[in-house]
Scaffold this motif. Sequence first.
Motif, PDB file in Angstrom:
ATOM      1  N   ALA A 100      52.127  38.232  45.288  1.00 19.85           N
ATOM      2  CA  ALA A 100      50.770  37.791  44.966  1.00 19.85           C
ATOM      3  C   ALA A 100      50.449  36.468  45.640  1.00 19.85           C
ATOM      4  CB  ALA A 100      50.599  37.669  43.452  1.00 19.85           C
ATOM      5  N   PRO A 149      44.410  36.647  36.487  1.00 27.69           N
ATOM      6  CA  PRO A 149      44.233  37.391  37.745  1.00 27.69           C
ATOM      7  C   PRO A 149      42.797  37.372  38.246  1.00 27.69           C
ATOM      8  CG  PRO A 149      44.616  38.897  35.907  1.00 27.69           C
ATOM      9  CD  PRO A 149      44.899  37.531  35.406  1.00 27.69           C
ATOM     10  N   ALA A 186      50.190  34.902  40.490  1.00 27.76           N
ATOM     11  CA  ALA A 186      50.936  34.318  41.604  1.00 27.76           C
ATOM     12  C   ALA A 186      52.263  33.713  41.171  1.00 27.76           C
ATOM     13  CB  ALA A 186      50.075  33.260  42.304  1.00 27.76           C
ATOM     14  N   TYR A 219      49.253  40.918  38.523  1.00 28.67           N
ATOM     15  CA  TYR A 219      48.892  40.130  39.699  1.00 28.67           C
ATOM     16  C   TYR A 219      48.702  38.642  39.386  1.00 28.67           C
ATOM     17  CZ  TYR A 219      47.439  39.486  44.473  1.00 28.67           C
ATOM     18  OH  TYR A 219      47.404  39.096  45.775  1.00 28.67           O
ATOM     19  N   TYR A 260      41.766  43.809  44.156  1.00 24.87           N
ATOM     20  CA  TYR A 260      42.904  42.897  44.126  1.00 24.87           C
ATOM     21  C   TYR A 260      44.030  43.457  43.271  1.00 24.87           C
ATOM     22  CZ  TYR A 260      39.123  39.906  45.645  1.00 24.87           C
ATOM     23  OH  TYR A 260      38.048  39.385  46.311  1.00 24.87           O
TER      24      TYR A 260
END
Length: 320
Positions: A245, A204, A239, A237, A303
């Motif tokens: 994400a 992340p 992707a 988080y 984030y």
Amino acid sequence: MDVSFLGGPLPQRGVGIVAPFDFALDRELWRWVPDDVSLHLTRTPFVPVEVSLDLARLVSEHETLREATRALCAVAPEVVAYACTSGSFVGGTAGERAMATAMADAGEMPALTTSGAMLDALREIDARRIAIVTPYTKSVTDSLEDYLDEAGIGITGRCYMGLTREIWRVAYRDVVDMAREAVVDAPDALFISCTNLPTYDVIPQLEAELRMPVLSANQVTMWAALRAVGKQAVGPYQALLDPVARRGPAAMTSTTGTQPVAHEADGLVEPEEQQVGPEPEAALAGAGTEPGDPLEGAPDLGYGHPGLPEEWGSGPQPPA
């Protein structure tokens, strides 16, 4: 005391893992696993060979994989995964498919490999040009590049360490430094190879800094194995694991995260726009000492995930 009201432990789904004899990151694999899934690991027999193409071939022989899969059948997993990147790419795409078939036939269950899972994951995020990071020697890294090329995946940049033993001891900060060096010429994603290389906590952070999806060998292995039994891998988080994400900072088209970080020693000036979010050092600094546990008081990077403890960048490698 009568405890019959408890009703016994939660029912578990089973995932079988065949790992090389020197695999040391069992705990890292578990970090992607939901509570109602159990991992059942077995290892290939020891061979006195350093990490190399020869070792990759030895730990991926079909009879070795068949015997390991049959041993796992005793606990009835629903899928078996071969958790070794080099062992599953050394024979090319045809070799990888043959390995998966050998395990599936031996166990009469679905089977997959890390390298096959990597290609599936790259298709999942529609990545056709990637940067790669490996702890391997040049010859093993070249073999990975050949495998990807055969599968139609272009390589924009790469960085490797040249290690032949004890890869699990590599510090997180070294992984981050290699990633920054490898990401050139606007790749769609970054892939960090080798299941013995710790990556869970840096994914992340790198996605936030580099503004692109970051995949790792252990991550794609667990993502694919869990998906095969209808379960989802868990992770902060990332992707690959969270479609949301992919639409967040990690998926943003970047004009700044596609070049390596410039250093004064190189006589280069770092572009101002390359500083996305906190400085890299700040992004990797934080509080707490237990990897994998929530870090109360860790800095919020904006984030949706905390920073990493600063001390992980030096000294002994924390448990993965």
